[in-house]
Enzyme design. Sequence first.
Site, PDB file in Angstrom:
ATOM      1  N   GLU A 256      81.440 -68.208  44.416  1.00  0.00           N
ATOM      2  CA  GLU A 256      81.264 -68.868  42.977  1.00  0.00           C
ATOM      3  C   GLU A 256      79.953 -67.918  42.339  1.00  0.00           C
ATOM      4  OE1 GLU A 256      83.199 -71.135  41.846  1.00  0.00           O
ATOM      5  OE2 GLU A 256      84.234 -71.242  43.613  1.00  0.00           O
ATOM      6  N   CYS A 295      75.859 -73.466  36.464  1.00  0.00           N
ATOM      7  CA  CYS A 295      76.778 -72.427  36.298  1.00  0.00           C
ATOM      8  C   CYS A 295      77.638 -72.768  35.399  1.00  0.00           C
ATOM      9  CB  CYS A 295      77.160 -72.264  37.857  1.00  0.00           C
ATOM     10  SG  CYS A 295      78.101 -73.633  38.405  1.00  0.00           S
TER      11      CYS A 295
HETATM   12  P1  NAP Z   1      70.686 -65.997  43.986  1.00  0.00           P
HETATM   13  O1  NAP Z   1      69.492 -65.306  43.984  1.00  0.00           O
HETATM   14  O2  NAP Z   1      71.896 -64.967  44.363  1.00  0.00           O
HETATM   15  O3  NAP Z   1      70.590 -66.781  45.592  1.00  0.00           O
HETATM   16  C1  NAP Z   1      71.801 -67.681  46.085  1.00  0.00           C
HETATM   17  C2  NAP Z   1      71.945 -67.862  47.496  1.00  0.00           C
HETATM   18  O4  NAP Z   1      71.711 -66.473  48.150  1.00  0.00           O
HETATM   19  C3  NAP Z   1      70.277 -68.443  48.026  1.00  0.00           C
HETATM   20  O5  NAP Z   1      70.536 -69.367  48.960  1.00  0.00           O
HETATM   21  C4  NAP Z   1      69.617 -67.007  48.596  1.00  0.00           C
HETATM   22  O6  NAP Z   1      68.611 -67.419  49.413  1.00  0.00           O
HETATM   23  C5  NAP Z   1      70.793 -66.392  49.114  1.00  0.00           C
HETATM   24  N1  NAP Z   1      70.471 -65.184  49.493  1.00  0.00           N
HETATM   25  C6  NAP Z   1      70.092 -64.131  48.523  1.00  0.00           C
HETATM   26  N2  NAP Z   1      70.336 -62.641  48.974  1.00  0.00           N
HETATM   27  C7  NAP Z   1      70.598 -62.990  50.540  1.00  0.00           C
HETATM   28  C8  NAP Z   1      70.948 -62.078  51.339  1.00  0.00           C
HETATM   29  N3  NAP Z   1      70.989 -60.857  51.327  1.00  0.00           N
HETATM   30  N4  NAP Z   1      71.746 -62.692  52.691  1.00  0.00           N
HETATM   31  C9  NAP Z   1      71.965 -64.039  52.505  1.00  0.00           C
HETATM   32  N5  NAP Z   1      71.531 -64.825  51.574  1.00  0.00           N
HETATM   33  C10 NAP Z   1      71.096 -64.415  50.664  1.00  0.00           C
HETATM   34  O7  NAP Z   1      71.025 -67.118  43.087  1.00  0.00           O
HETATM   35  P2  NAP Z   1      70.172 -68.267  42.746  1.00  0.00           P
HETATM   36  O8  NAP Z   1      69.172 -67.887  41.773  1.00  0.00           O
HETATM   37  O9  NAP Z   1      69.776 -69.015  43.862  1.00  0.00           O
HETATM   38  O10 NAP Z   1      71.119 -69.060  41.833  1.00  0.00           O
HETATM   39  C11 NAP Z   1      71.589 -68.836  40.330  1.00  0.00           C
HETATM   40  C12 NAP Z   1      72.736 -68.151  40.396  1.00  0.00           C
HETATM   41  O11 NAP Z   1      73.910 -69.086  40.818  1.00  0.00           O
HETATM   42  C13 NAP Z   1      73.240 -68.205  38.857  1.00  0.00           C
HETATM   43  O12 NAP Z   1      73.352 -66.826  38.533  1.00  0.00           O
HETATM   44  C14 NAP Z   1      74.333 -69.273  38.617  1.00  0.00           C
HETATM   45  O13 NAP Z   1      75.385 -68.666  37.571  1.00  0.00           O
HETATM   46  C15 NAP Z   1      74.901 -69.208  39.942  1.00  0.00           C
HETATM   47  N6  NAP Z   1      75.550 -70.289  40.254  1.00  0.00           N
HETATM   48  C16 NAP Z   1      77.003 -70.344  40.391  1.00  0.00           C
HETATM   49  C17 NAP Z   1      77.462 -71.592  40.726  1.00  0.00           C
HETATM   50  C18 NAP Z   1      78.933 -71.518  40.809  1.00  0.00           C
HETATM   51  O14 NAP Z   1      79.464 -72.794  41.346  1.00  0.00           O
HETATM   52  N7  NAP Z   1      79.535 -70.637  40.300  1.00  0.00           N
HETATM   53  C19 NAP Z   1      76.793 -72.820  41.020  1.00  0.00           C
HETATM   54  C20 NAP Z   1      75.439 -72.776  40.717  1.00  0.00           C
HETATM   55  C21 NAP Z   1      74.958 -71.457  40.589  1.00  0.00           C
HETATM   56  P3  NAP Z   1      67.161 -67.336  49.060  1.00  0.00           P
HETATM   57  O15 NAP Z   1      66.630 -68.329  48.239  1.00  0.00           O
HETATM   58  O16 NAP Z   1      66.441 -67.581  50.562  1.00  0.00           O
HETATM   59  O17 NAP Z   1      66.702 -65.825  48.474  1.00  0.00           O
END
Ligand code: NAP
Length: 518
Positions: A256, A295
């Site tokens: 997602e 999102c």
């Molecule tokens: P993110 O930076 O991609 O991080 C998401 C998750 O991935 C966090 O738990 C992060 O952990 C983890 N992560 C990052 N790098 C990783 C790696 N190499 N290995 C394992 N885990 C890793 O996104 P965000 O800033 O938290 O969220 C915002 C984004 O999420 C927006 O783009 C939004 O559109 C999207 N979103 C989508 C939905 C949907 O249902 N489609 C819902 C909500 C949000 P850490 O925090 O420890 O880095």
Amino acid sequence: MKTLRSYIRGSWHEAKSGFVTLVDPSTEEEIARASSEGIDFGAALDYARERGGPALRALTFTQRAMLLKDMSKVLRDHRDELLDLSSRNTGTTRPDGSFDVDGASGTLAYYFSVGRGLGDRTFLAEGDGVQLAKTEGFWGRHVLVPRHGVAVHINAFNFPAWGFAEKAACALLAGMPVITKPATATAMVTERCIELIVDAGILPEGALQLIVGSTGDLLDRLGPQDVLAFTGSADTARSLRSRGNLLAANTRVNVEADSLNAAVLAPDVADGSATFGLFLKDVVREMTQKTGQKCTAVRRILVPTDRIDAVQEALVARLNEVVVGNPADPGVKMGPVATAQQLEDTLRGIGELQQAARIVHGSGQRADGAGAPAGKGFFVQPTLLRSNDARSVGAVHEREVFAPVATLLPYDGTAAEAVEIVALGGGTLVTSAYTDDAGWAGEFVSRGGGDTGRIYLGSEASAADAPGSGAALPQTLHGGPGRAGGGEELGGLVGVKLYLQRVAVQGSRSLVDELVGA
Ligand code: NAP
């Protein structure tokens, strides 16, 4: 300052080093620290596979459903505490926090009702049986059985309660143990949810583990029976799903990701009508709820060319009423974005949008928040941009600014053009259209359905009941094609099937019928 803990192999793990500091986004006060250093991720997976999985698979769907009911209750019983934590760690107002916290307990309760309806069985039959030879001596039927691995859930920062619960509900109901990892910056709410569930003794040993902080080498250890369900940015999704071991083992991966959702006003909707009122209310809510960090938030607003000035004026009047500040202040309607990094990314993103559109509300700068110390807090005003050209605006269709930011665009009023412009976003989680014209709506759905996971139709008849296009309801699909990640969550049994293996069972009809209980 509180040190957040992970819950691994039936006990709480507190790291000694490697900490990330969590802050209150309204005041920038340091409130907690988190690290996963010292966790043996291989042992955590073994524990889930050897203890949690067998224990869950031994239960029937009804019994697993009862676990979800108890999880829902314990979260509901601690609602106020969780809302306070949400406000402190993620900067949400109470209504915005409830979207996350009540969304979590509500989704668990919904999957309790789904599971109860599946009955006292440990696997599911799907569809009808089919005769495969001249007689019923050779018959076929599909069944869905729990996968024997571990469901690893990685969630985004914006929904620390709901994100955990909506994924865990589906996996646990299917019979798979869960290792959940919230985004580190907002992990306080998730940590407390897990603590409440553990203290209540609801789940079998190994059914639920929590990682606060980095996942270490966990993902390198996933194999063919495991499931990785990820919510977050498209960039992170790409790097996770292209890992060699996941590709080699065909590990199931559900993504997602981000989405440039659109709201479209159809030409039949007159000023002053109930449908027009719903459109304005929804757009402002979907821009500002959770400070635009959803999102499913509206990022692009398409309006017939001859209506764009009037719509801009009406939206600006409503956005003017949004008081931005510390949610502890009762007059505040919208809190800060969640982290310093989010603020920085938001301001950079608005700058990119300004290459193609001009700001008609907001400043594109950090703001001071009501009830917050001057110069502190990650505040930004709701920001509306406008371009008179809907097509040559690259960033508007390419850059997700994860904040209360949207761009107003004109179109010629036809469903065909609206759909073409929406499609420039490369796939959305939700597209909304406001119309009372069934013919226009039909064309919009048939032409544009392939570009989105959900179409929300706002009309006079739905105005009193519609919750807004941003609500991901568990009864219907959450997920979308293309840049939205290509995943499928929720949607009743759709979300549960991610954790089940479909098996074609062939044999005599009498044997097949007996084993599926037909
Ligand atoms: P993110 O930076 O991609 O991080 C998401 C998750 O991935 C966090 O738990 C992060 O952990 C983890 N992560 C990052 N790098 C990783 C790696 N190499 N290995 C394992 N885990 C890793 O996104 P965000 O800033 O938290 O969220 C915002 C984004 O999420 C927006 O783009 C939004 O559109 C999207 N979103 C989508 C939905 C949907 O249902 N489609 C819902 C909500 C949000 P850490 O925090 O420890 O880095």
